[in-house]
Design an enzyme around this catalytic site. Structure first.
Site, mmCIF file in Angstrom:
data_model
loop_
_atom_site.group_PDB
_atom_site.id
_atom_site.type_symbol
_atom_site.label_atom_id
_atom_site.label_comp_id
_atom_site.label_asym_id
_atom_site.label_seq_id
_atom_site.Cartn_x
_atom_site.Cartn_y
_atom_site.Cartn_z
ATOM 1 N N HIS A 266 0.829 -1.204 0.000
ATOM 2 C CA HIS A 266 0.000 0.000 0.000
ATOM 3 C C HIS A 266 0.864 1.254 0.000
ATOM 4 C CE1 HIS A 266 -3.203 2.710 0.503
ATOM 5 N NE2 HIS A 266 -3.617 2.420 1.716
ATOM 6 N N HIS A 307 -0.420 1.012 -12.336
ATOM 7 C CA HIS A 307 -1.149 1.219 -11.085
ATOM 8 C C HIS A 307 -2.324 0.268 -11.044
ATOM 9 C CE1 HIS A 307 -3.400 3.251 -7.880
ATOM 10 N NE2 HIS A 307 -2.301 3.910 -7.592
ATOM 11 N N ASP A 365 4.057 7.378 -7.515
ATOM 12 C CA ASP A 365 5.068 6.901 -6.568
ATOM 13 C C ASP A 365 6.475 6.977 -7.166
ATOM 14 O OD1 ASP A 365 3.170 6.076 -4.523
ATOM 15 O OD2 ASP A 365 2.600 4.508 -5.928
#
Length: 425
Positions: A266, A307, A365
């Protein structure tokens, strides 16, 4: 009211079960399966990936189209025209503030940035090499022991006070986690700085000299906060809602969200990006690792590409890429080995047919990890900063849950253990 009806026929039942079907303002319809309980049936949905566990007005995601909306506003527009604290107000209240409301909100947050002085004693109970997330989980959960004057979850004013306190104090707590790990004294917050500037000065300032954050770096930090503010019903947000359904105090609920976020599947994604870059080690090794990533029989994965939610380009990544370029230009460190590897991987992902066909584009990210690395923030702090950013999303969902009729969460199961049996004589 239900817009449509669905009829479910099950072998062994004489009549079909009628299920209401609801339509939201965006997204697919949902089938209300609650009538199944009265017929002795439950749905089976491991991971809850096909289950709407709540109704919410806060955030909407269309992963196929690459859309992320907060209160109806596209994330790209918020990133361009808004800032983190204005977006916080939007998530909490459902509408953007007027200039007067924003000024009052920002001033309120600034007045609550300090933590109780005894909190510093609490830090000293941890080892210096403790992971910052371990400290953060404990410290945030302990806030209820210091701020127990506003814990009536049925009181809207108390919920608002808790929300303001959490948003205000999380940068202070996050910076304290870092300072403690390196043995430096804690830096007090400064009310003359904005939210991101204040966080950077608490991270990198010290009593020996003044620290003035670069406007470019402060802006980048604010963008990271804003782009991670909320992401609908993910694992940590659902954890906060589930914990909140028991009537637990808000600080305990946010601590549960931090614990869920800590998981590498996560919130640890941008930390995994830096670990991957370090594993690659040198530009000369890139082709080898890209080939391994393409090999279905190799367990190696390129972190920060694609993703789970977005089947198109992550809308946040577009903003983060621009910010990343600005930060690297400001710091003039394009020759840093890991950053050179990252830029080459980015080029490959955007041009290589294998990645383009599978839409394995660099995600938020990937870019946020590079930015944080460039600013000088250690990888162990990446998830802490994610938690800091996401606190507003968690507390907004917690507040929404308690603002309407609710009940304690009670997921069901498909039992596959032994049937009833007698204890051996």
């Amino acid at each position: 009211m239900a817009d449509k009806k669905a009829r479910l026929t099950i072998d062994g039942l004489d009549e079909a079960i009628e299920l209401p079907v609801y339509s939201g303002t965006e997204g697919p319809d949902v089938v209300d399966v609650r009538p199944l309980t009265g017929k002795g049936c439950f749905t089976y949905d491991p991971g809850f990936v096909s289950t709407a566990a709540c109704e919410s007005k806060i955030t909407y995601i269309d992963g196929g189209a690459g859309v992320l909306l907060h209160g109806g506003y596209p994330i790209e527009q918020l990133a361009e025209h808004s800032d983190y604290l204005e977006t916080c107000y939007l998530l909490l209240n459902g509408e953007l503030p007027t200039p007067e409301q924003k000024e009052e909100f920002v001033n309120t947050i600034k007045r609550h940035t300090m933590v109780h002085e005894q909190m510093s004693d609490f830090f000293h109970g941890f080892r210096r090499d403790a992971h910052p997330m371990a400290i953060m989980v404990a410290v945030v959960g302990a806030l209820s022991a210091f701020y127990h004057d506003s814990l009536d979850i049925d009181d809207a004013y108390h919920r608002e006070v808790c929300a303001y306190r959490l948003v205000a104090k999380m940068p202070t707590i996050a910076a304290m986690c870092y300072k403690y790990s390196i043995g430096q004294p804690f830096q007090y917050p400064r009310n003359d700085l904005d939210y991101a500037e204040n966080f950077l000065q608490m991270m990198f300032g010290n009593p020996c000299e003044d620290y003035k954050p670069s406007p470019v770096l402060s802006k980048a930090m604010d963008k990271i906060f804003l782009l991670h503010a909320d992401h609908e019903q993910n694992a940590s947000t659902s954890t906060v809602r589930l914990a909140g359904s028991s009537g637990a105090n808000p600080f305990a609920c946010i601590a549960s969200g931090i614990a869920a976020l800590w998981g590498p599947a996560h919130g640890g994604a941008n930390e995994a990006v830096l670990n991957m870059l370090e594993e690659i080690g040198d530009e000369s090794n890139i082709e080898e690792f890209v080939a391994r990533a393409k090999d279905p029989n190799d367990s190696f994965r390129l972190m920060g590409f694609g993703h789970r939610v977005y089947r198109n380009f992550d809308p946040r990544a577009k903003v983060m890429k621009k910010t990343c370029d600005e930060v690297l230009a400001e710091l003039g460190i394009e020759d840093e080995p890991l950053l050179k590897i990252a830029k080459r991987l980015e080029q490959i992902a955007l041009e290589d047919e294998y990645f383009v066909e599978r839409k394995l584009y660099p995600n938020v990210d990937f870019y946020s990890g590079i930015i944080l690395k460039a600013i000088g923030i250690p990888t162990t702090m990446f998830t802490v900063i994610f938690a800091l950013s996401r606190t507003i999303g968690w507390i907004s969902h917690w507040n929404e849950f308690h603002s309407s009729p609710n009940k304690i969460g009670r997921p069901r199961q498909l039992y596959t253990g032994p049937s009833k049996r007698d204890y051996p004589a």
